[in-house]
Design a protein around this motif. Sequence first.
Motif, PDB file in Angstrom:
ATOM      1  N   ARG A 142      30.992  49.212  54.381  1.00  0.00           N
ATOM      2  CA  ARG A 142      29.648  49.764  54.282  1.00  0.00           C
ATOM      3  C   ARG A 142      29.061  49.983  55.673  1.00  0.00           C
ATOM      4  NH1 ARG A 142      27.618  50.539  49.685  1.00  0.00           N
ATOM      5  NH2 ARG A 142      28.853  48.958  48.627  1.00  0.00           N
ATOM      6  N   ARG A 143      29.362  49.101  56.620  1.00  0.00           N
ATOM      7  CA  ARG A 143      28.876  49.268  57.989  1.00  0.00           C
ATOM      8  C   ARG A 143      29.507  50.476  58.663  1.00  0.00           C
ATOM      9  NH1 ARG A 143      29.826  44.352  61.551  1.00  0.00           N
ATOM     10  NH2 ARG A 143      28.545  45.578  63.003  1.00  0.00           N
ATOM     11  N   LEU A 144      30.741  50.827  58.264  1.00  0.00           N
ATOM     12  CA  LEU A 144      31.391  51.996  58.844  1.00  0.00           C
ATOM     13  C   LEU A 144      30.670  53.286  58.452  1.00  0.00           C
ATOM     14  CD1 LEU A 144      35.121  50.986  58.286  1.00  0.00           C
ATOM     15  CD2 LEU A 144      33.994  51.291  60.499  1.00  0.00           C
ATOM     16  N   GLY A 145      30.051  53.289  57.279  1.00  0.00           N
ATOM     17  CA  GLY A 145      29.225  54.413  56.850  1.00  0.00           C
ATOM     18  C   GLY A 145      30.028  55.656  56.520  1.00  0.00           C
ATOM     19  N   GLY A 146      29.329  56.785  56.363  1.00  0.00           N
ATOM     20  CA  GLY A 146      29.982  58.050  56.056  1.00  0.00           C
ATOM     21  C   GLY A 146      30.819  57.969  54.797  1.00  0.00           C
ATOM     22  N   ARG A 147      32.010  58.542  54.854  1.00  0.00           N
ATOM     23  CA  ARG A 147      32.876  58.554  53.678  1.00  0.00           C
ATOM     24  C   ARG A 147      33.412  57.166  53.350  1.00  0.00           C
ATOM     25  NH1 ARG A 147      38.221  61.863  55.649  1.00  0.00           N
ATOM     26  NH2 ARG A 147      38.030  62.566  53.501  1.00  0.00           N
ATOM     27  N   PHE A 148      33.295  56.216  54.297  1.00  0.00           N
ATOM     28  CA  PHE A 148      33.734  54.839  54.014  1.00  0.00           C
ATOM     29  C   PHE A 148      32.788  54.145  53.036  1.00  0.00           C
ATOM     30  CE2 PHE A 148      35.739  55.827  58.047  1.00  0.00           C
ATOM     31  CZ  PHE A 148      37.024  55.349  57.842  1.00  0.00           C
ATOM     32  N   THR A 149      31.584  54.679  52.880  1.00  0.00           N
ATOM     33  CA  THR A 149      30.644  54.094  51.922  1.00  0.00           C
ATOM     34  C   THR A 149      31.206  54.172  50.508  1.00  0.00           C
ATOM     35  OG1 THR A 149      28.783  54.747  53.313  1.00  0.00           O
ATOM     36  CG2 THR A 149      28.284  54.201  51.028  1.00  0.00           C
ATOM     37  N   ALA A 150      31.921  55.249  50.192  1.00  0.00           N
ATOM     38  CA  ALA A 150      32.525  55.384  48.869  1.00  0.00           C
ATOM     39  C   ALA A 150      33.581  54.302  48.647  1.00  0.00           C
ATOM     40  CB  ALA A 150      33.144  56.768  48.702  1.00  0.00           C
ATOM     41  N   VAL A 151      34.281  53.908  49.705  1.00  0.00           N
ATOM     42  CA  VAL A 151      35.270  52.831  49.594  1.00  0.00           C
ATOM     43  C   VAL A 151      34.554  51.515  49.301  1.00  0.00           C
ATOM     44  CG1 VAL A 151      37.189  51.652  50.707  1.00  0.00           C
ATOM     45  CG2 VAL A 151      36.708  54.059  51.260  1.00  0.00           C
ATOM     46  N   ALA A 152      33.469  51.264  50.020  1.00  0.00           N
ATOM     47  CA  ALA A 152      32.686  50.051  49.779  1.00  0.00           C
ATOM     48  C   ALA A 152      32.170  50.019  48.346  1.00  0.00           C
ATOM     49  CB  ALA A 152      31.521  49.977  50.767  1.00  0.00           C
ATOM     50  N   ASP A 153      31.687  51.157  47.866  1.00  0.00           N
ATOM     51  CA  ASP A 153      31.187  51.217  46.489  1.00  0.00           C
ATOM     52  C   ASP A 153      32.297  50.898  45.489  1.00  0.00           C
ATOM     53  OD1 ASP A 153      28.699  51.937  47.434  1.00  0.00           O
ATOM     54  OD2 ASP A 153      28.964  54.084  47.057  1.00  0.00           O
ATOM     55  N   ARG A 154      33.472  51.455  45.720  1.00  0.00           N
ATOM     56  CA  ARG A 154      34.582  51.218  44.797  1.00  0.00           C
ATOM     57  C   ARG A 154      35.025  49.755  44.830  1.00  0.00           C
ATOM     58  NH1 ARG A 154      38.574  54.614  42.615  1.00  0.00           N
ATOM     59  NH2 ARG A 154      37.037  56.275  42.905  1.00  0.00           N
ATOM     60  N   ILE A 155      35.060  49.151  46.014  1.00  0.00           N
ATOM     61  CA  ILE A 155      35.419  47.742  46.111  1.00  0.00           C
ATOM     62  C   ILE A 155      34.387  46.885  45.384  1.00  0.00           C
ATOM     63  CG2 ILE A 155      35.689  45.784  47.696  1.00  0.00           C
ATOM     64  CD1 ILE A 155      36.836  47.801  49.724  1.00  0.00           C
ATOM     65  N   GLY A 156      33.109  47.202  45.594  1.00  0.00           N
ATOM     66  CA  GLY A 156      32.060  46.434  44.928  1.00  0.00           C
ATOM     67  C   GLY A 156      32.129  46.538  43.421  1.00  0.00           C
ATOM     68  N   ALA A 157      32.381  47.746  42.919  1.00  0.00           N
ATOM     69  CA  ALA A 157      32.405  47.959  41.472  1.00  0.00           C
ATOM     70  C   ALA A 157      33.653  47.387  40.820  1.00  0.00           C
ATOM     71  CB  ALA A 157      32.308  49.453  41.179  1.00  0.00           C
ATOM     72  N   ASN A 158      34.745  47.286  41.587  1.00  0.00           N
ATOM     73  CA  ASN A 158      36.032  46.866  41.015  1.00  0.00           C
ATOM     74  C   ASN A 158      36.576  45.596  41.658  1.00  0.00           C
ATOM     75  OD1 ASN A 158      36.817  49.353  39.226  1.00  0.00           O
ATOM     76  ND2 ASN A 158      36.155  50.217  41.186  1.00  0.00           N
ATOM     77  N   ARG A 159      35.696  44.801  42.247  1.00  0.00           N
ATOM     78  CA  ARG A 159      36.158  43.641  43.002  1.00  0.00           C
ATOM     79  C   ARG A 159      36.985  42.697  42.145  1.00  0.00           C
ATOM     80  NH1 ARG A 159      31.640  40.282  45.875  1.00  0.00           N
ATOM     81  NH2 ARG A 159      31.275  42.358  46.693  1.00  0.00           N
ATOM     82  N   ASP A 160      36.513  42.378  40.957  1.00  0.00           N
ATOM     83  CA  ASP A 160      37.235  41.433  40.107  1.00  0.00           C
ATOM     84  C   ASP A 160      38.606  41.980  39.734  1.00  0.00           C
ATOM     85  OD1 ASP A 160      37.056  38.817  38.718  1.00  0.00           O
ATOM     86  OD2 ASP A 160      37.345  40.049  36.927  1.00  0.00           O
ATOM     87  N   ALA A 161      38.670  43.273  39.393  1.00  0.00           N
ATOM     88  CA  ALA A 161      39.950  43.881  39.027  1.00  0.00           C
ATOM     89  C   ALA A 161      40.912  43.873  40.211  1.00  0.00           C
ATOM     90  CB  ALA A 161      39.725  45.308  38.531  1.00  0.00           C
ATOM     91  N   LEU A 162      40.420  44.162  41.401  1.00  0.00           N
ATOM     92  CA  LEU A 162      41.278  44.159  42.591  1.00  0.00           C
ATOM     93  C   LEU A 162      41.837  42.769  42.865  1.00  0.00           C
ATOM     94  CD1 LEU A 162      39.155  46.451  44.936  1.00  0.00           C
ATOM     95  CD2 LEU A 162      41.370  47.024  43.928  1.00  0.00           C
ATOM     96  N   LEU A 163      41.006  41.750  42.708  1.00  0.00           N
ATOM     97  CA  LEU A 163      41.463  40.378  42.920  1.00  0.00           C
ATOM     98  C   LEU A 163      42.499  39.980  41.876  1.00  0.00           C
ATOM     99  CD1 LEU A 163      37.983  38.876  43.790  1.00  0.00           C
ATOM    100  CD2 LEU A 163      39.976  38.848  45.320  1.00  0.00           C
ATOM    101  N   ILE A 164      42.283  40.351  40.642  1.00  0.00           N
ATOM    102  CA  ILE A 164      43.240  40.044  39.577  1.00  0.00           C
ATOM    103  C   ILE A 164      44.564  40.767  39.827  1.00  0.00           C
ATOM    104  CG2 ILE A 164      43.735  40.391  37.116  1.00  0.00           C
ATOM    105  CD1 ILE A 164      40.735  39.907  36.606  1.00  0.00           C
ATOM    106  N   GLU A 165      44.480  42.039  40.213  1.00  0.00           N
ATOM    107  CA  GLU A 165      45.697  42.805  40.480  1.00  0.00           C
ATOM    108  C   GLU A 165      46.486  42.203  41.636  1.00  0.00           C
ATOM    109  OE1 GLU A 165      44.626  46.847  41.162  1.00  0.00           O
ATOM    110  OE2 GLU A 165      43.638  47.056  39.211  1.00  0.00           O
ATOM    111  N   ALA A 166      45.803  41.793  42.684  1.00  0.00           N
ATOM    112  CA  ALA A 166      46.497  41.218  43.839  1.00  0.00           C
ATOM    113  C   ALA A 166      47.274  39.967  43.440  1.00  0.00           C
ATOM    114  CB  ALA A 166      45.501  40.890  44.942  1.00  0.00           C
TER     115      ALA A 166
END
Length: 417
Positions: A364-388
């Motif tokens: 999120r601090r990187l800003g620009g198009r990286f904000t979409a990455v932050a949003d996706r991580i925030g929305a899917n954090r639990d799924a990403l942790l489970i998948e890992a």
Amino acid sequence: MTDARDDRRRVCLVVPTNRECAATLTEVVAEAEYATRHFDVDVCLLVLDSSDEYEAHAKVLALAPLVWHLDEPAQREFLQRVVHRAAADRPDLLLDLLLPAGVSYGACTNRAFLIAAALGCDSVHRRDSDLYFQTYEGKKIFPIHAELSALGKAARDVVATENRLDESRADLPVAMAGASFVGDMSVDVEDIRDHEAYYDLVSLWAAPGSTEDEKRELVAESFTGSAPFDGDHWTLSVVDPMRVDMHNISFSGLQENVPLPPATDTIGSDYFLIHVADRAGLPGLLHNRHIVNFHTAERKSDAGFLAYQLRFAKFILSMYYFHFIYQRMTNASPGDIAAIVRASTWQPREPNEATAELMEQAYRRLGGRFTAVADRIGANRDALLIEARRDIEDFALLIEAWAALIAAARETPLRHD
């Protein structure tokens, strides 16, 4: 395609691809021809082709002396016969781990290992679809020259520029030969290297307990290449994993003992054997025939950018488990490694949850198009942790089945007539 001679050593030069790469394949065909001319080997050029450009690639590969060009249906049919012959537990899951629906750098290389066993190859030499070779004094600099000069030989019989190997290891065979790259960074984060949040993001893959100085050194070294070729320099040693890259690597023997993690949508999932060799103190050759790495246009598109950054995010989350494994697997057998891999999943999840939070903040601090990455991580954090975590559990299962799969592959014709 012509038949190989039965009395010559066979080696497998492999390119996995899911994109158009005719120019790269032209380079690798030349490398295969070079190896055949300069060494007493039959080079089995293997292209695992999941792209939509099969016919265009086939035209390039028609120039190769000994080639196996397999689309996904052909790969799946071979793997089904191997899994059936292996009589392993959970065959459907094993097939999914070997040929998953998502992108998996480890799985595509595992398929190469099994096919190499079926072809009777002693070693596997991996290249990627986004590379070409350096030119020096008017000649292409092929990594396979260094690789075939060392792989499988007793370390004491290898002629190298420098020898850093302990004498107690001198009679062991060289298990790995590799180099790095020049050109674009191996992970596509070059555009943000000068941003203050770059350190915050990249340092997240440091081992637990790392000091600030160690983290800064890691960040400075991460994903950067090496100096251009200016003459051969070969070092015989236990190779530091930070000095080699998986698109310029080769293995002898090691790939039949332990597979790579089959994690999907995770960069770095194919580096495990480099760490196995390091932790076991196996002899390796570090050379300087670096490939030239480049970033494809697809990676720069909005969809490609988001997908790649999420693969990087999963890499960071996976390191919570891999650091645990690397610290414990010195001289470990495949059975021991499987147990260590499984034990890594018993760690509490809270530290990795904290990493996910810090990663979202950094993006999120990187800003620009990286904000979409932050949003996706925030929305899917639990799924990403489970998948890992699930990826690591699946890896333990694959390690346990690997010996049977390799043995079955040796007895399975590549093509079913």
